[in-house]
Design a protein around this motif. Structure first.
Motif, PDB file in Angstrom:
ATOM      1  N   LYS A  92      32.645  40.029  47.126  1.00  0.00           N
ATOM      2  CA  LYS A  92      32.903  40.674  48.413  1.00  0.00           C
ATOM      3  C   LYS A  92      32.220  42.034  48.485  1.00  0.00           C
ATOM      4  O   LYS A  92      31.765  42.449  49.556  1.00  0.00           O
ATOM      5  CB  LYS A  92      34.406  40.802  48.647  1.00  0.00           C
ATOM      6  CG  LYS A  92      35.091  39.464  48.886  1.00  0.00           C
ATOM      7  CD  LYS A  92      36.590  39.613  49.081  1.00  0.00           C
ATOM      8  CE  LYS A  92      37.240  38.246  49.308  1.00  0.00           C
ATOM      9  NZ  LYS A  92      38.713  38.353  49.487  1.00  0.00           N
ATOM     10  N   GLN A 112      42.265  43.431  47.637  1.00  0.00           N
ATOM     11  CA  GLN A 112      42.977  42.217  48.052  1.00  0.00           C
ATOM     12  C   GLN A 112      42.865  41.962  49.554  1.00  0.00           C
ATOM     13  O   GLN A 112      43.830  41.594  50.216  1.00  0.00           O
ATOM     14  CB  GLN A 112      44.454  42.302  47.635  1.00  0.00           C
ATOM     15  CG  GLN A 112      44.658  42.492  46.140  1.00  0.00           C
ATOM     16  CD  GLN A 112      46.108  42.728  45.777  1.00  0.00           C
ATOM     17  OE1 GLN A 112      47.009  42.144  46.379  1.00  0.00           O
ATOM     18  NE2 GLN A 112      46.345  43.584  44.799  1.00  0.00           N
ATOM     19  N   ASP A 119      37.474  45.586  45.127  1.00  0.00           N
ATOM     20  CA  ASP A 119      37.940  45.019  43.860  1.00  0.00           C
ATOM     21  C   ASP A 119      37.342  43.659  43.528  1.00  0.00           C
ATOM     22  O   ASP A 119      37.398  43.209  42.390  1.00  0.00           O
ATOM     23  CB  ASP A 119      39.474  44.930  43.842  1.00  0.00           C
ATOM     24  CG  ASP A 119      40.026  43.958  44.883  1.00  0.00           C
ATOM     25  OD1 ASP A 119      39.274  43.566  45.799  1.00  0.00           O
ATOM     26  OD2 ASP A 119      41.218  43.599  44.785  1.00  0.00           O
ATOM     27  N   HIS A 120      36.738  42.992  44.509  1.00  0.00           N
ATOM     28  CA  HIS A 120      36.175  41.653  44.315  1.00  0.00           C
ATOM     29  C   HIS A 120      34.653  41.776  44.291  1.00  0.00           C
ATOM     30  O   HIS A 120      34.043  42.230  45.266  1.00  0.00           O
ATOM     31  CB  HIS A 120      36.632  40.743  45.452  1.00  0.00           C
ATOM     32  CG  HIS A 120      36.318  39.299  45.252  1.00  0.00           C
ATOM     33  ND1 HIS A 120      35.051  38.783  45.441  1.00  0.00           N
ATOM     34  CD2 HIS A 120      37.108  38.254  44.882  1.00  0.00           C
ATOM     35  CE1 HIS A 120      35.076  37.487  45.214  1.00  0.00           C
ATOM     36  NE2 HIS A 120      36.308  37.136  44.869  1.00  0.00           N
TER      37      HIS A 120
END
Length: 373
Positions: A354, A326, A350-351
């Motif tokens: 990214k 995040q 987590d992305h």
């Protein structure tokens, strides 16, 4: 209230350089899940059945609004000190901890700073020019919200370790400091050595959760740092020499959880080691193992050789087994050429996009290596 502004944080001598157009929102302190706190801050009730009480037992002492003088006198006269089993109030003088001292907080012990920050050396617990010091189960509430007098500067740490060696701080709970939660280093060109911070929770520090400015053989492990905001750099942990005489050697961060800090979970700024000439080039050794960041603007931030000088810090920075969640930009870095080598391995983001951006960027930076899992 939302606004757009150009954030120019110059990452030199205690400040960051981030030249970014960011969509800023007023920082909001986030409540930390109890289950997360419990992983890092342990409840403890030391066995004190055979310990002689060193402090006055009368109600007058317990009800005092300033315990500083009495507590300082007892610390000076003894090697092992169990603090009173209630909140004590400490003024702007702070508590000075000399060599060969062990300070133990009982189940209900705590320190509330009732002083005010007035420049350097405004720290609450002061380990200055000392050796063989141990602080156990500290509970310290700083003077961030003091209304007694106008406060200035960026100092006043909960615990400051200056020019000291063989220091252990275990299971500390530090909150609401006007400066850093914990400061490790020097203010005069010296350094601290053999410092261990093991376990604990630092919350709502105004500057950094932990600052390391000049030190060697430092271990920071099993620590939760959250809600750091108010005065730059605003990071969970900031490794940043203050001037060219400082040293940063053999620094280990292990099992660190940074949560919702204004700028970065962990920051490394070595710009004070930049040189025009090849004399006195500094060698740096930093390892970060098992760092989790949740919700800070950046999981990791590095600022290196921003002046593009011919000579800068050498050595190695290792980041392994990190989990960044995040974040606006999980890894933010200055684009300048730098000599120090950086190795990444076992990085989880987590992305998906990214993560791809991170991998693409670091593969194209000189002296930065992404080691395949």
């Amino acid at each position: 209230m939302k606004s757009r502004f150009c954030l120019n944080l110059v990452f030199v001598t205690g400040l960051f350089i981030l030249s970014l157009n960011v969509k800023a929102q007023e920082f909001k302190v986030t409540e930390i899940p109890v289950s997360l706190v419990g992983q890092y801050l342990k409840t403890s009730n030391p066995n004190i059945s055979k310990i002689k009480n060193l402090f006055p037992a009368d109600r007058k002492f317990k009800n005092s609004k300033d315990h500083t003088a009495v507590v300082q006198k007892i610390i000076d006269a003894n090697k092992v000190i169990f603090l009173p089993d209630f909140k004590i109030f400490i003024n702007s003088k702070g508590l000075k901890i000399g060599s060969d001292k062990k300070i133990i907080f009982r189940k209900n012990s705590s320190i509330q700073s009732v002083g005010f920050a007035n420049g350097r050396f405004s720290d609450v617990v002061k380990i200055y020019n000392a050796q063989n010091v141990e602080i156990v189960n500290a509970v310290i509430v700083g003077n961030r919200y003091s209304k007694t007098k106008s406060q200035t500067g960026q100092w006043s740490a909960g615990i400051a370790v200056l020019n000291s060696k063989n220091v252990t701080i275990s299971n500390a709970k530090i909150s609401d400091t006007f400066g850093d939660g914990i400061f490790i280093g020097s203010e005069d060109g010296g350094f601290s050595e053999n410092v261990v911070v093991d376990g604990g929770w630092i919350n709502k520090a105004r500057r950094n959760g932990i600052s390391v400015t000049s030190a060697k053989n430092v271990v920071l492990k099993n620590i939760l740092i959250s809600n750091t905001y108010g005065h730059d750099p605003q990071c969970g942990i900031d490794i940043e020499p203050s001037w060219e005489k400082d040293i940063v050697n053999n620094i280990l961060l292990k099992n660190i959880y940074t949560f919702h800090n204004q700028v970065a979970g962990i920051a490394i700024n070595l710009n004070e080691f930049n040189r025009q000439n090849a004399s006195n080039i500094k060698k740096v050794d930093i390892t970060i193992d098992k760092h989790t960041d949740e919700g800070s603007r950046h999981g990791l931030l590095t600022s290196l050789n921003t002046e593009d000088l011919p000579h800068d810090a050498q050595g190695l920075i290792k980041i392994k087994n990190a989990d960044w969640r995040q974040n606006q930009v999980p890894y933010w870095f200055t684009p300048n050429r730098h000599s120090i080598k950086i190795e990444f391995s076992g990085i989880v983001i987590d992305h998906l996009q990214k993560k791809k951006d991170f991998e693409t960027k670091v593969k194209n930076i000189e002296n930065v290596k992404l080691i395949s899992e």
